[in-house]
Design a protein around this motif. Structure first.
Motif, PDB file in Angstrom:
ATOM      1  N   ALA A   1       0.827  -1.206   0.000  1.00 13.99           N
ATOM      2  CA  ALA A   1       0.000   0.000   0.000  1.00 13.99           C
ATOM      3  C   ALA A   1       0.861   1.255   0.000  1.00 13.99           C
ATOM      4  N   GLY A   2       2.020   1.186   0.665  1.00 16.43           N
ATOM      5  CA  GLY A   2       2.914   2.337   0.715  1.00 16.43           C
ATOM      6  C   GLY A   2       3.380   2.793  -0.654  1.00 16.43           C
ATOM      7  N   PHE A   3       3.511   1.864  -1.585  1.00 14.49           N
ATOM      8  CA  PHE A   3       3.914   2.208  -2.953  1.00 14.49           C
ATOM      9  C   PHE A   3       2.881   3.134  -3.587  1.00 14.49           C
ATOM     10  N   TYR A   4       1.607   2.792  -3.430  1.00 15.36           N
ATOM     11  CA  TYR A   4       0.544   3.610  -4.010  1.00 15.36           C
ATOM     12  C   TYR A   4       0.414   4.946  -3.281  1.00 15.36           C
ATOM     13  N   GLU A   5       0.546   4.907  -1.962  1.00 18.13           N
ATOM     14  CA  GLU A   5       0.446   6.151  -1.191  1.00 18.13           C
ATOM     15  C   GLU A   5       1.561   7.118  -1.575  1.00 18.13           C
ATOM     16  N   ASN A   6       2.766   6.599  -1.814  1.00 19.12           N
ATOM     17  CA  ASN A   6       3.876   7.457  -2.224  1.00 19.12           C
ATOM     18  C   ASN A   6       3.607   8.101  -3.576  1.00 19.12           C
TER      19      ASN A   6
ATOM     20  N   VAL B   1       2.937  12.513  -4.495  1.00 21.09           N
ATOM     21  CA  VAL B   1       3.780  13.341  -5.370  1.00 21.09           C
ATOM     22  C   VAL B   1       2.941  14.499  -5.916  1.00 21.09           C
ATOM     23  N   ARG B   2       3.444  15.697  -5.730  1.00 25.51           N
ATOM     24  CA  ARG B   2       2.695  16.885  -6.125  1.00 25.51           C
ATOM     25  C   ARG B   2       2.436  16.865  -7.633  1.00 25.51           C
ATOM     26  N   GLY B   3       1.219  17.133  -8.040  1.00 32.31           N
ATOM     27  CA  GLY B   3       0.856  17.129  -9.451  1.00 32.31           C
ATOM     28  C   GLY B   3       0.501  15.741  -9.934  1.00 32.31           C
ATOM     29  N   LEU B   4       1.415  14.792  -9.761  1.00 34.17           N
ATOM     30  CA  LEU B   4       1.161  13.425 -10.200  1.00 34.17           C
ATOM     31  C   LEU B   4      -0.006  12.825  -9.436  1.00 34.17           C
ATOM     32  N   GLY B   5      -0.053  13.093  -8.129  1.00 24.65           N
ATOM     33  CA  GLY B   5      -1.123  12.540  -7.307  1.00 24.65           C
ATOM     34  C   GLY B   5      -2.494  12.973  -7.790  1.00 24.65           C
ATOM     35  N   ARG B   6      -2.607  14.237  -8.216  1.00 23.86           N
ATOM     36  CA  ARG B   6      -3.907  14.733  -8.710  1.00 23.86           C
ATOM     37  C   ARG B   6      -4.300  14.012  -9.993  1.00 23.86           C
ATOM     38  N   VAL B   7      -3.325  13.827 -10.889  1.00 22.28           N
ATOM     39  CA  VAL B   7      -3.589  13.120 -12.149  1.00 22.28           C
ATOM     40  C   VAL B   7      -4.037  11.684 -11.864  1.00 22.28           C
TER      41      VAL B   7
ATOM     42  N   LYS C   1      -6.798  -0.998  -2.022  1.00 26.59           N
ATOM     43  CA  LYS C   1      -7.453  -0.402  -0.863  1.00 26.59           C
ATOM     44  C   LYS C   1      -6.463   0.500  -0.130  1.00 26.59           C
ATOM     45  N   LEU C   2      -6.805   1.799  -0.049  1.00 24.62           N
ATOM     46  CA  LEU C   2      -5.931   2.771   0.600  1.00 24.62           C
ATOM     47  C   LEU C   2      -6.740   3.623   1.580  1.00 24.62           C
ATOM     48  N   PRO C   3      -6.153   3.991   2.704  1.00 23.99           N
ATOM     49  CA  PRO C   3      -6.872   4.834   3.670  1.00 23.99           C
ATOM     50  C   PRO C   3      -7.283   6.184   3.087  1.00 23.99           C
ATOM     51  N   SER C   4      -6.483   6.692   2.144  1.00 24.19           N
ATOM     52  CA  SER C   4      -6.741   8.032   1.605  1.00 24.19           C
ATOM     53  C   SER C   4      -7.721   8.042   0.436  1.00 24.19           C
ATOM     54  N   VAL C   5      -8.182   6.859   0.018  1.00 21.78           N
ATOM     55  CA  VAL C   5      -9.091   6.775  -1.129  1.00 21.78           C
ATOM     56  C   VAL C   5     -10.363   6.057  -0.703  1.00 21.78           C
ATOM     57  N   ARG C   6     -11.506   6.687  -0.982  1.00 23.36           N
ATOM     58  CA  ARG C   6     -12.782   6.087  -0.602  1.00 23.36           C
ATOM     59  C   ARG C   6     -13.022   4.823  -1.422  1.00 23.36           C
TER      60      ARG C   6
END
Length: 267
Positions: free
Chosen positions: A104-109, A113-119, A177-182
């Motif tokens: 899960a840490g791979f996806y959270e990282n 990342v600024r910009g990439l995370g929004r995309v 499944k990630l804590p930061s994503v519904r």
């Protein structure tokens, strides 16, 4: 057909470069998720559990036996339907296994990342992920791009890379499944599967109802069986796509349905 493989050059049939790639990916994965390196990077000696590790390793070897060996040799030289099996294995078996194997840490990282995370969040939205996957899959099965992939090895590699990426985003709402994503409810997952299946049908129908074969490469390829004409081969490929995708979606849907309670339709 055995004579076809008997005359095949070893490097063309077994693709040592792909075998090395699969082995290197597994070694890197094990180094980064288990043991001293993992402990230094993540303060954990085991970043993934046994099930995740096995999933990633199996996914890598499925990648090898899909992109090399008899199936790949048939798809590169003789049969469109073999090529379709190759694509479907990559999309509905290999990709989910590799995704499940990553921590899960791979996806959270990636999301941090600024910009990439929004995309990634926009692309990862179920409606977007499903539409992009099915649109690009259909485009790459157009006659020009498909023939180009068969005639140009670098473009063929690019094609497989694109399929892995778009399939990853398509599967992400279902298996990551990630804590930061519904997370989608089980009911929403069932609707998402139906959405994807419906979007896939236009390319399948076009392949089935066409009155001529689309892919000149396979029209001029040697015939392995008299009944498997270029037209029949293309139609068989369309049926293989439909059956593989339906099987994968149905398998997941049954799993989701068996876990449901009435609240899933109202959450």
């Amino acid at each position: 057909m055995s004579g076809v493989f008997a005359n095949a050059p070893f490097t063309d049939l077994w693709q040592p470069k792909i075998m090395v790639t699969a082995a290197v990916l597994q070694v890197l994965y094990l180094l980064l998720t288990h043991g001293n390196v993992a402990e230094r990077l993540y303060q954990k000696r085991h970043v993934t559990n046994k099930r995740q590790t096995l999933s990633f390793i199996i996914g890598c070897w499925i990648m090898y036996f899909s992109f090399a060996g008899p199936l790949d040799y048939l798809s590169d030289n003789y049969i469109f339907s073999a090529h379709m099996v190759q694509h479907m294995i990559e999309i509905v078996i290999m990709t989910p296994l590799i995704l499940k194997g990553l921590p899960a840490g791979f996806y959270e990282n990636l999301l941090s990342v600024r910009g990439l995370g929004r995309v990634l969040r926009i692309w990862g939205h179920p409606l977007v992920a499903g539409a992009v996957f099915n649109l690009i899959l259909a485009i790459f099965h157009s006659p020009y791009l498909y023939n180009l992939a068969l005639e140009n090895e670098n473009f063929h590699l690019f094609e497989h890379t694109v399929f892995f990426v778009i399939a990853s985003f398509m599967w992400a709402p279902l298996i990551i499944k990630l804590p930061s994503v519904r997370e989608l409810t089980n009911g929403q997952k069932l609707l998402y599967l139906l959405y994807n299946y419906n979007l896939m049908m236009p390319i399948v129908i076009l392949l089935l109802i066409s009155n001529h074969p689309w892919y000149s490469f396979y029209v001029h390829a040697p015939r392995l069986a008299s009944w498997l004409t270029p037209m029949a081969d293309m139609q068989l490929g369309a049926i293989i796509m439909m059956v593989f995708m339906a099987g994968a979606y149905l398998t997941y849907a049954i799993s989701a349905y068996t876990k449901q309670d009435e609240s899933i339709w109202y959450q």
